[in-house]
Design an enzyme around this catalytic site. Structure first.
Site, short mmCIF file in Angstrom:
data_model
loop_
_atom_site.label_atom_id
_atom_site.label_comp_id
_atom_site.label_asym_id
_atom_site.label_seq_id
_atom_site.Cartn_x
_atom_site.Cartn_y
_atom_site.Cartn_z
N GLU A 73 0.90 0.70 10.30
CA GLU A 73 -0.59 -0.01 10.45
C GLU A 73 -1.10 1.47 10.52
OE1 GLU A 73 -0.34 -4.29 9.42
OE2 GLU A 73 -1.87 -3.05 8.95
N GLY A 74 -0.74 2.25 10.25
CA GLY A 74 -1.11 3.41 11.26
C GLY A 74 -0.25 3.97 12.58
N GLU A 90 3.73 3.96 -0.21
CA GLU A 90 4.12 4.81 -1.23
C GLU A 90 4.89 5.60 -0.45
OE1 GLU A 90 1.64 5.58 -4.75
OE2 GLU A 90 1.14 4.28 -4.92
N ILE A 93 7.67 -1.71 2.03
CA ILE A 93 6.93 -2.89 1.42
C ILE A 93 7.95 -4.55 2.48
CG2 ILE A 93 6.34 -4.84 -0.11
CD1 ILE A 93 5.31 -1.70 0.13
N GLN A 150 12.16 2.10 45.52
CA GLN A 150 11.45 2.31 45.19
C GLN A 150 11.22 2.75 43.26
OE1 GLN A 150 8.53 4.76 47.65
NE2 GLN A 150 8.09 3.26 48.67
N GLY A 183 20.03 0.03 33.50
CA GLY A 183 21.47 1.07 33.90
C GLY A 183 22.23 0.76 32.29
N GLY A 184 24.28 1.30 32.73
CA GLY A 184 24.41 1.02 31.31
C GLY A 184 24.43 -0.24 30.40
N LEU A 227 1.18 -1.31 -0.37
CA LEU A 227 0.37 -0.24 0.07
C LEU A 227 0.69 1.64 0.11
CD1 LEU A 227 -2.66 1.66 0.66
CD2 LEU A 227 -1.98 1.10 2.97
#
Lengths: 226, 383
Positions: free
Chosen positions: B363-364, B127, B157, B279, B339-340, B125
């Site tokens: 797909e949108g 382009e 594609i 936390q 982290g690293g 679809l």
């Protein structure tokens, strides 16, 4: 030739097991076909595909819900399943009698059993079943051929390997190396649901071995980082 | 109300999880470093049934619904996003469109090979200057004796040059906007159909994507799919299913990143304790888990609605939006937890982040999903 392949329903290798009092708590534990038994299923299916066997019967013994192993065996290519249903905790010697009767019922000439069972790490079932049937036993088999109606089975020993010749009917216990078990594909899992599944109540069997107590491994045994 | 997956589906899910973790996951890092189209593992996926999930059993597929499709595709994506993209395209677009709109002869001709994974299908679809804006398509199909002559080009594609069947959208009525678009099925090797080099891209390296050019490609009339002028309408309807696939894929990538991060947070110690005890890390893990759960519920419900025959355009867009944004949030958070090491190519989480990035685009885009959702909301209010 009809082949019976014994399959055991055991806790999944990655399942976390907990003790409840003096018993294992198996609630919420995922069960699966014992990996050792997969080699027997694969070997039986290959023999049928090669035209040597006409039918592969997957046979299990255990509680009514214990059918995951049989369903996997059907998905791997077994033609039908037989479950001997019991909630009793039967040890291998007590299981051998009813299993032998089921093998004779099926008209089988060859039986595959995993070299040992993953749950209790017992290697007794194959020999006990051969004894109950009065058939020869080839154990821990890593290579198997049929030559002129006889079995040629190879197993490892300390300094190499040994080959055995045995007449049929016979019991063969299997282990890693015998073959590379296939995956159950989705189309075969779906087809397996339409294959015959025979449940038979098993009554009156008495365990020969009783579990008196069970205790978890001490949690204190934690590794030390070095 | 029952939130449990059916037992039958759980059995299939476990089989696919085991298959994907054993046969696909170990390839992912190497395919990312040295991209190639993974034919060997795709053949295994085909034998497994994963390349014809929605196609009826009569045509060699599994004949399962969208709920199963979403559950199984998540497992593939958790092992490797590229495999999931290739599978989502061939399952969700060419096969789904052939099932819905193909003539009997067209289905017989192409579906069995696609469903068994012997052939891979591509969907053409986009382009260079037009994706979701189908009215702006420039590829054209001019009527000639016995069929059509195609000219133009396509971009991005998936499986370009590798797939054997290409579902191409081109304008038969250039002045008619989106209603002038028709769909055609082209086999690889058709004279005049040529492929560009694989596009270098940020992630999903094994999901090779190329440009496509058509130079006076003759297409027989019996290779037009559906009625003339219906191409865009058919494609939009199929995209509902396609978006469920992308939502499921995004969930799979997110789950892989989440599981890696949760495990690492329990192993890595700092200041005398596992970092999950802080936390700052524990709350991140909690947010990751919560957003994955929410996105999965939206995705499974959208699939469930489709399986019951409801038009679920809004719900599918919500699922795609939520799952793809969640994947980006979760993968980014996973890099932070590591982290690293999260920034190191020796660990998988930076790959998950790069693989997830495109899920809010293809797909949108997320913006297009919001347009779709807002439009449906307004429609419902107007009733």
């Amino acid at each position: 030739m009809i082949i019976v392949t014994y399959v055991k329903h055991v806790p999944d290798a990655e399942a976390r097991l907990r003790a409840a009092g003096d018993r294992l708590d198996l609630e919420d534990v995922a069960f699966a076909l014992d990996g050792m038994d997969e080699y027997g299923v694969e070997q039986a299916v290959r023999l049928r595909e090669a035209g040597v066997a006409s039918e592969v019967v997957a046979l299990a013994l255990g509680p009514g819900g214990a059918d995951a192993a049989l369903r996997t065996a059907l998905a791997l290519g077994a033609d039908r399943a037989v479950l001997l249903e019991t909630d009793d905790d039967l040890d291998p010697l007590a299981q051998a009698g009813p299993l032998a009767r089921a093998v004779r019922d099926a008209g089988a000439e060859l039986v595959f059993v995993g070299g040992k069972q993953a749950d209790w790490d017992s290697a007794a079932l194959g020999p006990a079943l051969a004894e109950a049937l009065g058939w020869p036993l080839c154990d821990w088999t890593t290579e198997l051929r049929l030559e002129g109606g006889e079995l040629v089975a190879v197993h490892d020993v300390d300094d190499g390997s040994e080959a055995w010749r045995a007449p049929l009917p016979a019991v063969v216990t299997t282990q890693q190396g015998l073959n590379e078990p296939r995956y159950p594909t989705l189309p075969n899992i779906m087809k397996a649901r339409r294959k015959p599944f025979d449940r038979r109540a098993l009554v009156g069997e008495v365990p020969r071995v009783l579990t008196l107590a069970a205790a978890p491994l001490s949690r204190a045994r934690r590794g030390v980082r070095i | 109300m029952d939130f449990a997956l059916p037992d039958d589906l759980i059995e299939l899910q476990q089989a696919v999880r085991e298959f994907a973790q054993r046969e696909i996951q170990p390839l992912a890092a190497e395919l990312d470093r040295r991209p190639r189209y993974p034919w060997a593992s795709l053949r295994k996926m085909g034998a497994m049934g994963l390349l014809g999930i929605l196609t009826p059993e009569a045509y060699g597929g599994l004949g399962l619904g969208h709920l199963a499709y979403a559950v199984l595709l998540e497992e593939v994506a958790a092992a490797d996003a590229s495999h999931a993209t290739i599978a989502a395209v061939t399952n969700g677009m060419p096969q789904a469109l052939l099932v819905a709109h193909g003539s009997d002869a067209q289905r017989q001709r192409w579906l069995p090979r696609l469903a068994r994974g012997e052939w891979i299908g591509a969907f053409c679809l986009t382009e260079a200057h037009a994706g979701s804006d189908a009215a702006a398509l420039r590829s054209r199909a001019d009527r000639v004796a016995g069929g059509y002559r195609l000219n133009g080009s396509k971009a991005w594609i998936t499986s370009g040059g590798e797939a054997q069947l290409y579902l191409v959208l081109a304008k038969t009525e250039p002045e008619a906007g989106a209603r002038g678009v028709s769909a055609f099925l082209l086999e690889k090797g058709t004279p005049g159909l040529a492929f560009g080099a694989p596009e270098p891209k940020m992630g999903q390296h094994a999901a090779i994507a190329t440009g496509l050019t058509f130079e006076d490609v003759f297409v027989p009339a019996d290779q037009r799919l559906g009625a003339e002028g219906q191409g865009f309408v058919m494609a939009m309807a199929a995209l509902d299913g396609g978006r469920v696939g992308i939502a499921a894929q995004a969930l799979g990538i997110a789950r892989a990143a989440f599981e890696a991060a949760a495990r690492y947070a329990g192993e890595r110690e700092a200041f005398g304790q596992p970092i999950r005890e802080f936390q700052g890390v524990g709350f991140k893990i909690a947010d990751m888990a919560t957003r994955i759960e929410a996105a999965r519920l939206l995705t499974l419900r959208a699939a469930w609605l489709m399986d019951r025959g409801f038009r679920a355009t809004k719900e599918v867009s919500m699922a795609k939006l939520a799952a793809s944004e969640t994947a980006n949030f979760v993968c980014d958070a996973a890099v932070q937890v590591f982290g690293g090491y999260g920034y190191s190519a020796d660990y998988p989480v930076e790959r998950y982040l790069r693989d997830a990035r495109v899920t809010t685009i293809y797909e949108g885009t997320s913006e297009v999903q919001r347009i779709v959702i807002a439009r449906q909301v307004h429609r419902e209010l107007g009733r």
